[in-house]
Design a protein around this motif. Structure first.
Motif, PDB file in Angstrom:
ATOM      1  N   ASP C 102       0.832  -1.203   0.000  1.00  0.00           N
ATOM      2  CA  ASP C 102       0.000   0.000   0.000  1.00  0.00           C
ATOM      3  C   ASP C 102       0.873   1.262   0.000  1.00  0.00           C
ATOM      4  OD1 ASP C 102       0.153  -1.415   2.747  1.00  0.00           O
ATOM      5  OD2 ASP C 102      -0.048   0.684   3.300  1.00  0.00           O
ATOM      6  N   GLY C 103       1.981   1.224   0.715  1.00  0.00           N
ATOM      7  CA  GLY C 103       2.870   2.383   0.705  1.00  0.00           C
ATOM      8  C   GLY C 103       3.393   2.636  -0.696  1.00  0.00           C
ATOM      9  N   ASN C 130      -1.714  -3.912   3.409  1.00  0.00           N
ATOM     10  CA  ASN C 130      -1.692  -4.260   4.836  1.00  0.00           C
ATOM     11  C   ASN C 130      -1.755  -3.004   5.695  1.00  0.00           C
ATOM     12  OD1 ASN C 130       0.891  -3.315   4.480  1.00  0.00           O
ATOM     13  ND2 ASN C 130       1.827  -5.344   4.527  1.00  0.00           N
ATOM     14  N   GLU C 131      -2.150  -1.915   5.067  1.00  0.00           N
ATOM     15  CA  GLU C 131      -2.480  -0.669   5.754  1.00  0.00           C
ATOM     16  C   GLU C 131      -1.336  -0.090   6.560  1.00  0.00           C
ATOM     17  OE1 GLU C 131      -6.348  -1.554   7.650  1.00  0.00           O
ATOM     18  OE2 GLU C 131      -7.241  -0.940   5.736  1.00  0.00           O
ATOM     19  N   GLY C 132      -0.146  -0.140   5.978  1.00  0.00           N
ATOM     20  CA  GLY C 132       0.982   0.508   6.634  1.00  0.00           C
ATOM     21  C   GLY C 132       2.287   0.124   5.976  1.00  0.00           C
ATOM     22  N   PHE C 133       3.336   0.863   6.314  1.00  0.00           N
ATOM     23  CA  PHE C 133       4.684   0.490   5.883  1.00  0.00           C
ATOM     24  C   PHE C 133       5.159  -0.584   6.842  1.00  0.00           C
ATOM     25  CE2 PHE C 133       4.991   5.253   4.873  1.00  0.00           C
ATOM     26  CZ  PHE C 133       4.758   5.092   3.519  1.00  0.00           C
ATOM     27  N   MET C 134       4.931  -1.834   6.500  1.00  0.00           N
ATOM     28  CA  MET C 134       5.268  -2.897   7.431  1.00  0.00           C
ATOM     29  C   MET C 134       6.733  -3.272   7.382  1.00  0.00           C
ATOM     30  SD  MET C 134       2.579  -2.751   8.775  1.00  0.00           S
ATOM     31  CE  MET C 134       0.808  -2.695   8.767  1.00  0.00           C
TER      32      MET C 134
END
Ligand SMILES: Cc1ncc(C[n+]2csc(CCOP(=O)(O)OP(=O)(O)O)c2C)c(N)n1
Ligand code: SF4
Ligand SMILES: [Mg+2]
Lengths: 303, 391, 322
Positions: C102-103, C130-134
Motif C-alpha cells: 500500500d505504501g 496491509n495498511e501501513g509500511f510494514m
C-alpha cells in the motif's frame, strides 16, 4: 566488579525480544558503572525467524563494533534453534550458556561442553506476562549463571527499559519474571556432542558470481539457487504449535489449502489434503477457516 | 552517408534512430527536449520502429528503461540536470544489473542559483554510479559517441550503461555540419542487441533480489573491474569506428600538440574547441603549449594520463563544475592520477552556471599554467571570469 | 483454460513456493500464493521495496518460480511498463504483474501508478494492502485506517492513533478509466478467484486491490488473519466490487452491516480507541456503506447515527455504482 572485555551472543526468534534482552543486559552493566553496548544482527527477519543479538561489557570504553565471533556467554531464547543452526559456534571453551528449556543442563547437547544454566523461561513468561516474550525471564537466569551484574542492577535496567516503553505495570511483571527465573534456573554442565557445522552455503568469489545480480534455476556449491530456490528454507522449524488433521471429518472444501500462507498444505488428487510440516509455521489459520472442525492445533513444534 | 546541418540534440536523436533503439521512455526538460521530440517524430513517421513511452517523470523514465532492458530490448533515454538528479536512485540499479542502457545527458546547472544553462555538476554528481561517461566536443562527436555508446555498452566484456554528455545550448541548440551515416553502414558497425539476461518465463531468471552482505561485496568488486576493463573496449570501439566511418577520437582521451609541450590544459566538453585555438595562438608565439582532451570521466584514464603527462612541467585542469572548497571534480581526479609524477597540477574553474568561457579566460588559464611550469607559485585552484578578488 | 469460479477449479501448481520468510499468519502471503497459482508460469513478476521482496527474494534464492525483478520502491507502474514493452516487442505474451504494498501504491508509488494507468499499459498491478509500511516496522501510510496505532501514529497522551481516514485508492484508479479494477478479500474465495482470473484474461491496465491483514502490524492473532479479512467486509471496512470498462458493480453484499467494533476488537492496533473515535469511524463507514450498497435498507448500526446517512462520500460523483 572489574572485568575485561566480556562478549555475549543472544539467539532467539523474531518477536521473542532477543534485542531487548541484549540492550537490557547492557543497561544493567552501565548501571554498575561499566561500559557496554548492544546491537542486533542487522537483518530483515520477520516474526518467528532466527535472529541474533550481541552485547559487550567492559570496564573501559569499548571501541570494537564488529559482530561477536567468540562469545564468553551464549544466551539461547529458543531451544529449538539448537537443531536449526550451530548456535554455539565459537563459544569459548571456558564460556557459559543460558538456555530457555524445561530440561536440565545435563540433558542439553549444546555442541560445546560448558557451564550452563537452564530455565523454563516460556512458562515463566506465560505466567507473568501472558505472552511468550521470554527476554526478561532469561535475564534472571543470566544473572544467576554469571555474576556479571547484580540482580539489583538488572531489576533497575528492566524497570527503565520496559517501563519507559510499556508502562509501569509492564515493568513490574517483567521484573517478577526475571526474579522467578533467577530462582528456578538449574545450573550444571551441558553436553558437547553435536557437530557445529553450519548449513551448506554457496559463497562464490567475485569471479564466480554470475553477472547482473541474476540467477537462473540451479544448484551452486551444493545449494539450490535462483527462482523457487527458497524451498531450501525449512521454515517448519519456526513452529511452536502444529495442526492435526482428522481426515474423517474433512469435507474437502479446500479452504485450508487456499488460506495457508505457506503453501504447505498439499492437495491430493481426491481433494483431501496433507501437510508438509517442513514448512508449516503453525499460524493456525487452517484450523480457524475449516468449516468442519477437521483441523486442531496442538501445542508444540513436533506435532 | 548524408551531410546535414543539425543541432547537437538532433545529432543524438539521429544516432539513437540509426541504432534502431526499441524503447524510448522520456520526460521533457530543456535543453534535452529536441532529442526526444525528434525521436517521437521519427517513430510517428514510421522511420523508427520503437515504443515511445511518455513517462510521468525521469524517475519513471529510467525505471521503464530498466524494465525494457531487463526485458531484453535496446533502450535509450535522454535527460538533463534536475531530471538526472531525479533519476539518481534508479541510475545506481543499472550498472550492477549490467543493463546496457544508453542515455544522453545534456549538461545543465542544477539546484538553486541555477537556470537552464550549461554546467557539469549534474553528470559529475553521478560519476560514482557505475555508468560510463563520455563528454563530447561538437555535434559530430555527439552523434558518433552515441553510436559508439551502444556498441560499447552491449559488448559482452562490458555490459554497462553509457551516459553521453553534451553541453547544454552550446551543443544542444547549435547547428553544425554533421555527417549522418547511412543505416547499412551503422548496421554493419552495430550488431543486433543480444541481451545477456532476459525476463522470460521460458527461462525464469531471478534478477536483483535483496543482496545480503555475504554477496554484495564480490558483486561490487566485479562491477569495479568491469568498469576498469571497459577501457580496452573503448579503444577497440573507437578504432573500429574509425575504420567504418573515417573518424576516431582517441578513446579515453585525445591530445593536441602535446608531443613536445612544456605545459598543457586538460579540458572536457565544448571548452576543448576553444582551448585548441588558444594552443595554436601560443604555439605561434613560440610557446610549447599543448592540450589534453578528456573524453571519458568513467572509466577514468589514470594510466593514460600519467603517460601523457610525462614531460609536462605543469598541467592545468579546467572544470565546468565545482566540488565545493576543493576546486572541481576533474581537477581532484587528475591530481590523484598524477600524484606520483613531478608535473604540477593546477585547477581552473570556469563557465559556471552557463557563463560563456571567452578566449580571454582561456588565455588567462594558459598563462597561469605556463607560470606554474616556470616554477612560479600559483594558486592551486583559480576561478576564471569571476568578479571580485578571490579569497 | 475453463473459467475458474471456485477453489476446486484452481490450478494446484504453486508458483510462489514454500520457504518464504513471512511472519506466521501473513495475509499477504495468502494473497500472493493464490494470485500466482492463478496467473501461472507464464508470468513475470516485479516487486518493489516492501515486506514481500524481503520475505521472498533474498539472494541467491527467491520464492517465485517465475522471472523476477526488484529495483526500488516507487516505480512499480514504470518498471512493469518497460518489461511489458520489451516482452511485446519480443513476441512474448506473459502476464507482467507488479506486486506492490500500500505504501508503494497509495503514497510513494502513486505517480508511477497513475502514469501507467493513464497510458493504459498492458500490465496487472496488484496492491497488497496491509495498511501501513510494514517492512520498515509498521509506520502509517495513506492506507492506514482512522484510529489505528502505528509507530508513527502512536497512542499518545494528546493524540491517539491516526487522525485521517483511509485514502480511496480504488476511486483514484477508477478515475483513470482502466479496463479493470477490483477489490479483493482473501476470505471471499470465489470472488477472489474470479477477479484474479478476469484480470488475467483482460488486456490493458488492470488493478487489483487486496486487503492483506498483517499479524504484527495489526497486533492480531496469527490464526485470525482470514477471519479479520472476512469481518472487514461484513462491517463495511472493506468493500468487494469491480469497475469494468467504466461500470462499477459490487460483487458481494453482506446481509446486514455488523458494527465496526466486531472488526476492531480482534486487532490490538485499535485497542485504545475511545467511544467518540469509534463513533466517528462508524459514521464514515455508514456513508461508505450506503454509497456502495444503496440506502434503501436502513442499517440498524447506522440508524443511531443521525448524520451518517447524509454525509456524502467524497468520490460519490465519480463512481457510479450499479
Ligand atoms: C525511496 C525509498 N524510501 C524509503 C524506502 C524504505 N522502505 C522500504 S519498504 C518501505 C515500506 C513498504 O510499505 P508498503 O509498500 O506498504 O509494503 P509493506 O512492507 O507494508 O508490505 C519503506 C518505507 C525505500 N526503500 N525507498
Ligand atoms: S510484517 Fe506483516 S506483511 Fe510483513 S511479513 Fe509479517 S505479517 Fe506479512
Ligand atoms: Mg503496507
Amino acid at each position: 566488579m572489574g572485568i575485561a572485555l566480556y562478549e555475549v551472543r543472544f539467539h532467539g526468534r523474531g518477536g521473542q525480544g532477543a534485542v531487548m534482552a541484549a540492550q537490557t543486559l547492557a543497561e544493567a552493566a552501565v548501571i554498575e558503572g561499566m561500559h557496554a553496548q548492544a546491537f542486533p544482527y542487522f537483518g530483515a527477519e520477520r516474526r518467528g525467524a532466527p535472529v541474533t543479538a550481541f552485547a559487550r561489557i567492559d570496564e573501559r570504553k569499548i571501541s570494537i563494533k564488529s559482530q561477536v565471533y567468540e562469545p564468553d556467554l551464549l544466551v539461547v531464547l529458543d531451544e529449538t534453534l539448537l537443531d536449526v543452526e550451530p548456535v554455539a559456534r565459537g563459544l569459548k571453551a571456558d564460556g557459559r550458556a543460558v538456555i530457555n528449556t524445561r530440561r536440565l543442563p545435563t540433558e542439553i547437547d549444546l555442541g560445546v561442553e560448558v557451564e550452563c544454566a537452564t530455565v523454563p523461561a516460556t512458562t515463566i513468561a506465560m505466567e507473568h506476562l501472558k505472552a511468550p516474550i521470554v527476554n526478561t525471564a532469561i535475564l534472571g537466569a543470566v544473572v544467576r549463571m554469571c555474576a556479571l551484574v547484580s540482580m539489583e542492577s538488572m531489576r533497575e535496567a528492566i524497570e527503565s527499559r520496559f517501563g519507559e516503553k510499556f508502562g509501569e505495570a509492564a515493568a513490574r511483571t517483567n521484573v517478577a519474571a526475571a526474579a522467578m527465573a533467577y530462582q528456578q534456573a538449574a545450573v550444571g554442565r551441558c553436553k558437547g556432542e553435536r557437530p557445529l557445522s553450519s548449513r551448506e552455503e554457496w559463497l562464490p568469489t567475485w569471479q564466480e558470481v554470475p553477472i547482473g545480480v541474476a540467477l537462473g534455476e540451479g544448484v551452486k556449491g551444493g545449494v539450490t539457487v535462483g527462482p523457487g530456490g527458497a524451498r531450501r528454507n525449512l521454515t517448519g522449524s519456526w513452529r511452536v504449535q502444529t495442526p492435526r488433521y482428522d481426515k474423517g471429518k474433512c469435507v474437502r472444501c479446500l479452504r485450508c489449502w487456499f488460506s495457508c500462507p505457506e503453501g504447505c498444505i498439499k492437495r491430493e488428487e481426491d481433494d483431501y489434503v496433507r501437510w508438509d510440516l517442513n514448512y508449516c509455521k503453525g499460524c493456525g489459520i487452517c484450523a480457524q477457516v475449516c468449516p468442519a472442525k477437521a483441523i486442531a492445533i496442538i501445542k508444540g513444534g513436533q506435532g | 552517408m548524408s551531410v546535414k546541418v543539425i543541432s547537437g540534440d538532433h545529432a543524438v536523436a539521429y544516432a539513437a534512430k540509426l541504432a534502431r533503439t526499441e524503447v524510448v521512455p522520456a520526460f521533457p526538460i530543456t535543453p534535452q527536449t529536441l532529442i526526444v521530440e525528434r525521436l517521437a517524430e521519427f517513430i510517428n513517421d514510421g522511420e523508427l520502429d520503437a515504443d515511445f513511452i511518455p513517462a510521468d517523470s525521469e524517475h519513471s523514465a529510467m525505471s521503464i528503461a530498466i524494465g525494457a532492458s531487463a526485458g531484453g530490448v535496446r533502450a535509450f533515454t535522454a535527460t538533463s540536470s534536475q531530471g538526472l538528479a531525479l533519476m539518481h536512485e534508479m541510475l545506481y540499479a543499472v550498472p550492477q544489473c549490467r543493463l546496457p542502457i544508453v542515455m544522453a545527458n545534456v549538461n545543465r546547472s542544477l539546484g538553486a542559483a541555477a537556470g537552464i544553462w550549461v554546467e557539469h555538476n549534474d553528470s559529475m554528481a553521478e560519476r560514482d554510479s557505475g555508468w560510463l561517461q563520455v563528454y563530447v566536443e561538437d555535434n559530430q562527436e555527439a552523434l558518433d559517441a552515441t553510436l559508439m555508446a551502444f556498441r560499447l555498452a552491449e559488448d559482452r566484456r562490458v555490459l554497462l550503461p553509457v551516459m553521453v554528455c553534451l553541453d547544454g545550448f552550446i551543443l544542444s541548440h547549435t547547428v553544425e555540419r554533421v555527417e549522418v551515416p547511412g543505416q547499412e553502414e551503422v548496421d554493419r558497425f552495430l550488431p543486433r542487441f543480444e541481451p545477456c539476461t532476459v525476463l522470460d518465463p521460458a527461462e525464469p531468471k531471478l534478477i536483483n533480489p535483496i543482496v545480503p552482505p555475504e554477496y554484495a561485496m564480490e558483486m561490487r568488486y566485479q562491477l569495479d573491474r568491469a568498469v576498469d576493463r571497459s577501457r580496452e573496449v573503448i579503444a577497440e570501439v573507437d578504432a573500429g569506428f574509425g575504420k567504418a566511418f573515417g573518424r576516431s577520437y582517441g578513446g579515453l582521451l585525445d591530445t593536441y600538440r602535446l608531443e613536445d609541450a612544456d605545459f598543457a590544459l586538460l579540458t572536457l566538453g565544448t571548452a576543448t574547441g576553444l582551448a585548441r585555438a588558444a594552443v595554436d595562438e601560443l604555439r605561434s608565439e613560440g610557446k610549447r603549449a599543448g592540450l589534453i582532451k578528456l573524453r571519458f570521466m568513467r572509466p577514468f584514464p589514470f594510466q593514460g594520463l600519467r603517460e601523457k603527462a610525462e614531460g609536462l612541467k605543469a598541467l592545468g585542469v579546467l572544470d565546468r563544475s565545482v566540488s565545493f572548497n576543493g576546486g572541481g571534480p576533474v581537477y581532484t581526479e587528475v591530481a590523484a592520477a598524477l600524484c606520483n609524477v613531478p608535473t604540477i597540477v593546477t585547477g581552473h574553474v570556469a563557465g559556471i552556471g552557463g557563463r560563456d568561457i571567452a578566449p580571454d579566460h582561456m588565455r588567462e588559464m594558459f598563462a597561469l599554467v605556463e607560470r606554474a611550469a616556470r616554477g612560479e607559485r600559483v594558486r592551486p585552484v583559480t576561478w576564471h571570469g569571476l568578479r571580485g578578488e578571490m579569497e | 483454460m475453463s473459467e475458474m469460479g471456485t477453489i476446486k477449479d484452481m490450478p494446484a501448481n504453486d508458483m510462489f513456493v514454500s520457504g518464504h520468510g513471512a511472519c506466521p499468519g501473513c495475509g499477504m502471503a495468502v494473497a500472493v500464493k493464490n494470485i500466482m497459482r492463478i496467473l501461472g508460469a507464464d508470468t513475470t513478476v516485479y516487486v518493489p521495496a516492501s515486506c514481500l521482496v524481503v520475505i521472498s527474494a533474498m539472494y541467491p534464492t527467491s520464492s517465485f518460480r517465475t522471472p523476477f525483478l526488484f529495483t526500488a520502491f516507487e516505480n512499480t507502474g514504470a518498471v512493469t511498463t518497460g518489461i511489458r514493452a520489451a516482452q511485446r516487442r519480443r513476441g512474448l505474451r506473459s502476464t507482467v504483474v507488479g506486486l506492490a504494498g500500500d505504501g508503494g501504491t497509495f503514497d510513494i508509488g502513486l505517480q508511477a501508478l497513475s502514469g501507467a494507468a493513464e497510458r493504459n499499459e498492458d500490465i496487472l498491478y496488484v496492491c497488497l494492502d496491509n495498511e501501513g509500511f510494514m517492512n520498515t516496522g509498521i509506520q502509517r501510510s495513506g492506507a492506514t485506517p482512522f484510529g489505528a496505532w502505528t509507530t508513527t501514529t502512536p497512542v499518545g497522551k494528546k493524540v491517539e492513533g491516526k487522525r485521517e481516514f483511509k485514502k480511496d485508492i480504488m476511486a483514484i484508479v477508477a478515475a483513470h478509466d482502466p479496463p479493470y479494477a477490483a477489490s479483493l478479500s482473501i476470505a471471499h474465495y470465489n470472488d477472489f478467484i474470479k477477479k484474479v482470473e478476469k484480470a488475467k484474461s483482460k488486456q490493458g491496465f488492470r488493478f487489483l486491490h487486496v486487503l492483506t491483514p498483517c499479524v504484527p502490524g495489526w497486533r492480531s492473532d496469527s490464526s485470525m488473519t482470514v477471519e479479520i479479512a472476512r469481518l472487514a467486509v461484513e462491517t463495511g471496512m472493506w468493500t468487494l466490487y469491480e469497475v469494468e470498462d467504466g461500470n462499477a458493480r459490487t460483487t458481494y453484499k453482506p446481509k446486514a452491516m455488523l458494527p465496526v467494533t466486531d472488526y476492531l476488537k480482534l486487532q490490538g492496533r485499535f485497542r485504545h480507541m475511545e467511544d467518540a473515535d469509534i463513533a466517528q469511524l462508524q459514521e464514515w463507514l455508514c456513508a461508505k456503506w450506503y454509497l456502495h450498497y444503496g440506502d434503501e435498507i436502513e442499517q440498524p448500526v447506522c440508524a443511531m447515527l443521525e448524520k451518517g446517512k447524509r454525509m456524502r462520500y467524497p468520490h460519490e460523483e465519480q463512481l457510479h455504482f450499479v
